[in-house]
Design an enzyme around this catalytic site. Structure first.
Site, PDB file in Angstrom:
ATOM      1  N   PHE A  36       0.706  -1.061  -0.091  1.00  0.00           N
ATOM      2  CA  PHE A  36      -0.052  -0.029   0.134  1.00  0.00           C
ATOM      3  C   PHE A  36       0.818   1.388   0.054  1.00  0.00           C
ATOM      4  O   PHE A  36       0.549   2.208  -0.750  1.00  0.00           O
ATOM      5  CB  PHE A  36      -1.017   0.011   1.153  1.00  0.00           C
ATOM      6  CG  PHE A  36      -1.706   1.358   1.233  1.00  0.00           C
ATOM      7  CD1 PHE A  36      -2.566   1.605   0.254  1.00  0.00           C
ATOM      8  CD2 PHE A  36      -1.691   2.070   2.702  1.00  0.00           C
ATOM      9  CE1 PHE A  36      -3.494   2.910   0.528  1.00  0.00           C
ATOM     10  CE2 PHE A  36      -2.496   3.292   2.523  1.00  0.00           C
ATOM     11  CZ  PHE A  36      -3.469   3.347   1.512  1.00  0.00           C
ATOM     12  N   VAL A  59      -2.605  -7.767   5.818  1.00  0.00           N
ATOM     13  CA  VAL A  59      -2.582  -8.251   7.385  1.00  0.00           C
ATOM     14  C   VAL A  59      -3.872  -8.200   8.001  1.00  0.00           C
ATOM     15  O   VAL A  59      -3.956  -8.970   9.105  1.00  0.00           O
ATOM     16  CB  VAL A  59      -1.534  -7.049   8.247  1.00  0.00           C
ATOM     17  CG1 VAL A  59      -2.187  -5.773   8.343  1.00  0.00           C
ATOM     18  CG2 VAL A  59      -0.892  -7.672   9.262  1.00  0.00           C
ATOM     19  N   ASN A  99      -4.626 -10.555  14.065  1.00  0.00           N
ATOM     20  CA  ASN A  99      -3.912 -11.465  13.650  1.00  0.00           C
ATOM     21  C   ASN A  99      -2.695 -11.842  13.904  1.00  0.00           C
ATOM     22  O   ASN A  99      -2.352 -13.238  14.040  1.00  0.00           O
ATOM     23  CB  ASN A  99      -3.986 -11.298  11.918  1.00  0.00           C
ATOM     24  CG  ASN A  99      -5.578 -11.404  11.379  1.00  0.00           C
ATOM     25  OD1 ASN A  99      -6.402 -11.884  12.079  1.00  0.00           O
ATOM     26  ND2 ASN A  99      -5.714 -10.523  10.584  1.00  0.00           N
ATOM     27  N   TYR A 145      -5.675   6.912  12.733  1.00  0.00           N
ATOM     28  CA  TYR A 145      -4.475   6.396  13.216  1.00  0.00           C
ATOM     29  C   TYR A 145      -4.108   6.340  14.815  1.00  0.00           C
ATOM     30  O   TYR A 145      -3.838   5.289  15.098  1.00  0.00           O
ATOM     31  CB  TYR A 145      -3.478   7.348  12.312  1.00  0.00           C
ATOM     32  CG  TYR A 145      -1.973   6.863  12.544  1.00  0.00           C
ATOM     33  CD1 TYR A 145      -1.386   5.796  11.775  1.00  0.00           C
ATOM     34  CD2 TYR A 145      -1.060   7.563  13.353  1.00  0.00           C
ATOM     35  CE1 TYR A 145      -0.240   5.335  11.943  1.00  0.00           C
ATOM     36  CE2 TYR A 145       0.130   7.203  13.631  1.00  0.00           C
ATOM     37  CZ  TYR A 145       0.816   5.853  12.857  1.00  0.00           C
ATOM     38  OH  TYR A 145       2.129   5.823  13.055  1.00  0.00           O
ATOM     39  N   TYR A 159      -3.866  -9.469  25.344  1.00  0.00           N
ATOM     40  CA  TYR A 159      -3.019 -10.681  25.271  1.00  0.00           C
ATOM     41  C   TYR A 159      -1.878 -11.340  25.901  1.00  0.00           C
ATOM     42  O   TYR A 159      -1.711 -12.204  26.351  1.00  0.00           O
ATOM     43  CB  TYR A 159      -2.516 -10.676  23.748  1.00  0.00           C
ATOM     44  CG  TYR A 159      -3.726 -11.427  22.697  1.00  0.00           C
ATOM     45  CD1 TYR A 159      -4.723 -10.557  22.324  1.00  0.00           C
ATOM     46  CD2 TYR A 159      -3.701 -12.512  22.073  1.00  0.00           C
ATOM     47  CE1 TYR A 159      -5.875 -10.823  21.456  1.00  0.00           C
ATOM     48  CE2 TYR A 159      -4.705 -13.011  21.382  1.00  0.00           C
ATOM     49  CZ  TYR A 159      -5.748 -12.169  20.933  1.00  0.00           C
ATOM     50  OH  TYR A 159      -6.744 -12.497  20.104  1.00  0.00           O
ATOM     51  N   ARG A 186       5.495  13.435   4.525  1.00  0.00           N
ATOM     52  CA  ARG A 186       6.248  13.608   5.953  1.00  0.00           C
ATOM     53  C   ARG A 186       7.058  14.769   5.863  1.00  0.00           C
ATOM     54  O   ARG A 186       7.574  14.988   4.540  1.00  0.00           O
ATOM     55  CB  ARG A 186       6.632  12.351   6.643  1.00  0.00           C
ATOM     56  CG  ARG A 186       5.562  11.505   7.163  1.00  0.00           C
ATOM     57  CD  ARG A 186       5.980  10.064   7.898  1.00  0.00           C
ATOM     58  NE  ARG A 186       6.272   9.179   7.111  1.00  0.00           N
ATOM     59  CZ  ARG A 186       6.586   7.873   7.438  1.00  0.00           C
ATOM     60  NH1 ARG A 186       6.759   7.782   8.572  1.00  0.00           N
ATOM     61  NH2 ARG A 186       6.746   6.825   6.619  1.00  0.00           N
TER      62      ARG A 186
END
Ligand code: NAD
Ligand code: UDP
Length: 320
Positions: A36, A59, A99, A145, A159, A186
């Site tokens: 991407f 992902v 994932n 974001y 987790y 940026r």
């Protein structure tokens, strides 16, 4: 035994440096990327290496493999890219880490998740220590974001606590260097590309907002030092600090206004005829940012060593 590493987002700026480093250290490296914002040119030199595998994959879709270490970097990082498709950005951040964590849980892999200084938002505490909870708008244009990365941290924390997955998080502060996409928008890439092209240097606002810029090699050194520590040592360290999960700021505390950065870029490209111009400040643009790296220094014996002037010189040479 050869160690196996998976890097999601490994065809991007930071991921490609990490892949090169792990190959140098003798690892078998698999890069998972949907290209991407990353490019194959970042990893061309590695494609011929028998210890390197490229997996074109998103992902957000589950994947499988037996790895000793998983580095989760997949996520667009530049505001113009992550704001182009905000729903995809928050999905990538959340589903991507989900994932990764599921795979780590089933295979007992050690995980390094890349979080960001953006989780502090427009910080009311300066410099920012890991214990600061941040000041973030949930519904602004940067939220896809910032909140995506905050939710990803929460998943990692749960987790870790609930399933004992061996997770380490890094909150990366503005990092730059070769392999950044020249059009990624940026500030360092914009200023260098503008100066090299003799175009106006675009200061958003009056350029008085600050950032702390870290050269990519310093970041990779910190990530590798962190991943080499035993689970027990890492847990005991954070427990002793009263921090429930392993999370470290990684950045260079040198703080510059954006105007100072523009002036330094022009000093390093003396042939440029570019002039500084002011443009409107984007919404929710943080005013100040500087990492407190006390914990990283204590745990890793690490400090950034590349000053801005030197890092800029290397980055300008790459863009030339
Ligand atoms: P980058 O955009 O160069 O790299 C991101 C990589 O992720 C790209 O190769 C891109 O193609 C890939 N990607 C994006 N969405 C994906 C998806 N759905 N599935 C698979 N791959 C996908 O950015 P970077 O600067 O190298 O950032 C890497 C990581 O570090 C990101 O998670 C970013 O949030 C984090 N980070 C970077 C900085 C920085 O200053 N560079 C600061 C803080 C955090
Ligand atoms: N910025 C700027 N001119 C540009 C690009 C960015 O003045 O051409 C400013 C931007 O408003 C912000 C800072 O530089 O205050 C860093 O922006 P960047 O997009 O690199 O990263 P982030 O805002 O995520 O730290």
């Amino acid at each position: 035994m050869v160690k196996k590493a998976l890097i999601t987002g490994g065809a991007g700026f930071i991921g490609s440096h990490l892949a090169a480093r792990l190959l140098d250290e003798g690892y078998e490296v698999t890069v998972l990327d949907n290209l991407f914002t990353g490019t194959k040119s970042n990893i061309y030199g590695m494609l011929e290496n028998p210890r390197f595998t490229f997996m074109l994959h998103d992902v957000t879709q589950p994947f499988w493999g037996q790895f000793d270490e998983i580095y989760n970097l997949a996520c667009p990082a530049s505001p113009i890219h992550y704001q182009r498709n905000p729903v995809e950005t928050i999905r990538t951040s959340f589903m991507g880490v989900m994932n990764v964590l599921e795979l780590a849980l089933k295979t007992k892999a050690r995980v390094l998740h890349t979080s960001t200084s953006e989780i502090y938002g427009d910080p009311a505490v300066h410099p920012q220590p890991e214990t600061y909870w941040g000041n973030v708008n949930t519904i602004g244009i940067r939220s896809c974001y910032d909140e995506g990365k905050r939710a990803a941290e929460t998943l990692c924390a749960d987790y870790y606590r609930e399933y004992g997955v061996d997770i380490r998080m890094v909150r990366i502060f503005n990092t730059y260097g070769p392999h950044m996409h020249p059009q990624d928008g940026r500030v360092i890439t914009n200023f260098i590309m503008q100066a090299l092209g003799n175009r106006d240097i675009t200061l958003y606002g009056d350029g008085s907002q600050t950032r702390s810029f870290q050269y990519v090699d310093d970041l990779i050194n910190a990530i590798r030092a962190y991943m080499q520590l035993d689970h027990e040592k890492v847990s005991a360290f954070f427990e002793s600090k009263g921090i429930p999960v392993p999370v470290l700021n990684i950045g260079n505390p040198g703080e510059y206004t954006i105007k100072q950065l523009a002036e330094e870029t022009l000093r390093q490209i003396p042939e440029s005829t570019s002039k500084l111009v002011c443009e409107p400040l984007p919404k929710d643009d943080p005013k100040r940012r500087k990492p407190d790296i006390t914990l990283a220094t204590e745990l890793l014996g690490w400090k950034p060593v590349v000053p801005l002037q030197e890092g800029l010189k290397k980055t300008i040479a790459y863009f030339k």
